[in-house]
Design an enzyme around this catalytic site. Structure first.
Site, PDB file in Angstrom:
ATOM      1  N   ASP A 155     -38.338  41.890  93.616  1.00  9.45           N
ATOM      2  CA  ASP A 155     -37.609  43.144  94.098  1.00  9.45           C
ATOM      3  C   ASP A 155     -36.866  42.828  95.367  1.00  9.45           C
ATOM      4  OD1 ASP A 155     -36.941  45.571  94.526  1.00  9.45           O
ATOM      5  OD2 ASP A 155     -39.047  46.725  94.218  1.00  9.45           O
ATOM      6  N   GLY A 194     -29.366  47.130  90.075  1.00 10.17           N
ATOM      7  CA  GLY A 194     -28.085  47.060  89.480  1.00 10.17           C
ATOM      8  C   GLY A 194     -27.023  46.822  90.331  1.00 10.17           C
ATOM      9  N   ASP A 215     -34.339  53.326  91.263  1.00 10.01           N
ATOM     10  CA  ASP A 215     -35.496  53.766  90.611  1.00 10.01           C
ATOM     11  C   ASP A 215     -35.744  55.024  89.876  1.00 10.01           C
ATOM     12  OD1 ASP A 215     -36.152  51.661  92.213  1.00 10.01           O
ATOM     13  OD2 ASP A 215     -37.962  52.658  93.290  1.00 10.01           O
TER      14      ASP A 215
HETATM   15  C1  GLA Z   1     -38.673  49.161  94.537  1.00 10.79           C
HETATM   16  C2  GLA Z   1     -38.607  49.245  92.970  1.00 10.79           C
HETATM   17  C3  GLA Z   1     -39.662  49.940  92.383  1.00 10.79           C
HETATM   18  C4  GLA Z   1     -41.001  49.421  92.736  1.00 10.79           C
HETATM   19  C5  GLA Z   1     -41.061  49.862  94.454  1.00 10.79           C
HETATM   20  C6  GLA Z   1     -42.300  49.376  94.761  1.00 10.79           C
HETATM   21  O1  GLA Z   1     -38.538  50.608  94.780  1.00 10.79           O
HETATM   22  O2  GLA Z   1     -37.369  49.346  92.497  1.00 10.79           O
HETATM   23  O3  GLA Z   1     -39.613  49.609  90.871  1.00 10.79           O
HETATM   24  O4  GLA Z   1     -41.171  48.297  92.494  1.00 10.79           O
HETATM   25  O5  GLA Z   1     -40.145  49.173  95.022  1.00 10.79           O
HETATM   26  O6  GLA Z   1     -42.580  49.396  96.435  1.00 10.79           O
END
Ligand code: GLA
Length: 389
Positions: A155, A194, A215
């Protein structure tokens, strides 16, 4: 002389083919053997956030098995952010006190016939402020392999503080290479919301799936916004590498029944990864039925891996199609409006013959043979999902 020229030409041709095949295999490496159909599993984030623990994961694992979800295809048990503790003097990462023994947890998951997923970031910190993998990629990959990790969600988070946007691909490739060097097949899931048109390069840096959206957590507005906006990305998906519009919101309490059917139907038409995000230990029968309808899952898991797309739209009404490997066509009639409305699919418009056998995949019922078109009344925010043969 002519013969010699021909020999030179054919040797060059053979070498070119060999180099092409070698380069192709090399750029995907282990990755190409993973995720031949869209990955399915469970992820704790939307239900538990940073309260996730060993006990919570085990409790959900037990229900994955007892509810029949594992046998329906949900194999990956993915721990998201917040499992990390501190690094030791050699720089190796350790879990925090909510996860007393990661190897034992992995063994437990494997003993149930499931696979184990973890989470990290190419940046120094994860999105929730825990230790990221920046400058520790090799050591982290080694640790994951030692524990028995089968899936890594990587991430972006704080990586924007240490990398420029044009270094993003290299940052992901670095972890892919670290994972490959362990020799353990670890499915690589890119998460950077994305950015930078990831669908164009995700596979070339070793990604088996990549988030195409921010998200998704929220209500129908958010789920439908991100879901229906996938149209146009279908050429980038295929066996081994998938567009990922994020975790299922089914059973989390923010969608009604019809809205949940919409997300499940659309994700399956999209050949998207199916990661349940709910508390499995408190799941209703309705949620379980939506998550495990075998005819709907078969749409997602079709071996050809073609991502569906929109073929018709009239304001909030949409028709999506996905061809399956058995030459049938799955059609989703979606009503994004605020009242029930009829939607028609015309067989010619989706390149089918005039006489078509229609089956309703949610009702699991044959509806009969139809000539020219089929019309269904579709509930507000709902869907009718059909298989046409
Ligand atoms: C980001 C990701 C989420 C999740 C959070 C965890 O926002 O996009 O899917 O993994 O981090 O902190």
């Amino acid at each position: 002389m002519r013969l010699r020229a021909r020999q030179v030409w054919s040797t060059t041709f053979l070498m070119a083919v060999f180099i092409g095949v070698w380069a192709g295999t090399r750029s995907y490496g282990q990755a190409s053997r993973l995720a031949s159909t869209p990955p399915m599993g469970w992820n704790d984030w939307y239900q538990y956030g940073c309260t996730v623990s060993d006990a919570i994961v085990r409790a959900n694992v037990d229900v994955l098995v007892s509810s029949g979800m594992r046998d329906a295809g949900y194999k990956y048990v993915n721990i998201d952010d917040c499992w990390q503790g501190k690094r030791d003097a050699q720089g190796f990462i350790h879990p925090n006190s909510r996860f007393p023994d990661m190897k034992a947890l992995a063994d437990y998951i494997h003993s149930k016939g499931l696979k184990f997923g973890l989470y990290s970031s190419p940046g120094p910190k994860t999105c929730a402020g825990y230790e990221g993998s920046y400058q520790y990629e090799r050591r982290d990959a080694e640790t994951y392999a030692k524990w028995g990790v089968d899936f890594l969600k990587y991430d972006w988070c704080s990586a924007s503080r240490v990398y420029a946007p044009d270094q993003m691909q290299a940052a992901y490739r670095k972890m892919h290479e670290a994972l490959e060097s362990t020799g353990r097949p670890i499915l690589f899931s890119l998460c950077q919301y994305g950015l930078e048109g990831v669908w164009r390069w995700g596979a070339s840096v070793g990604g088996n799936m990549w988030r195409t959206t921010p998200d998704i957590g929220g209500n129908y507005d958010r789920v439908s916004l991100f879901g229906f906006m996938q149209n146009g990305l279908e050429t980038y998906t295929g066996p081994g590498h998938w567009n990922d519009p994020d975790i299922l919101q089914i059973g989390l309490g923010r969608l009604n029944h019809d809205e949940e059917l919409t997300q499940m139907s659309l994700w399956c038409l999209l050949a998207a990864p199916l990661l349940a995000g709910n508390n499995l230990t408190k799941m209703s029968n309705d949620t379980l039925k939506i998550l495990t309808n075998p005819e709907v899952i078969a749409v997602d898991q079709d071996p050809e891996g073609i991502e569906g797309h929109r073929v018709w739209q009239e304001g909030p009404l949409e028709v999506w199609v996905k061809p399956l490997s058995d030459r049938s066509m799955v059609v989703g009639l979606f009503n994004r409006s605020e009242s029930p409305l009829p939607i028609t699919v015309r067989f010619k418009a989706i390149r089918m013959k005039d006489n078509v056998r229609v089956r309703d995949l949610w009702a699991r019922k044959d509806l009969g043979d139809f000539h020219g078109h089929y019309t269904a009344k579709v509930p507000r925010h709902g869907v009718v999902l059909l298989k046409l043969e």
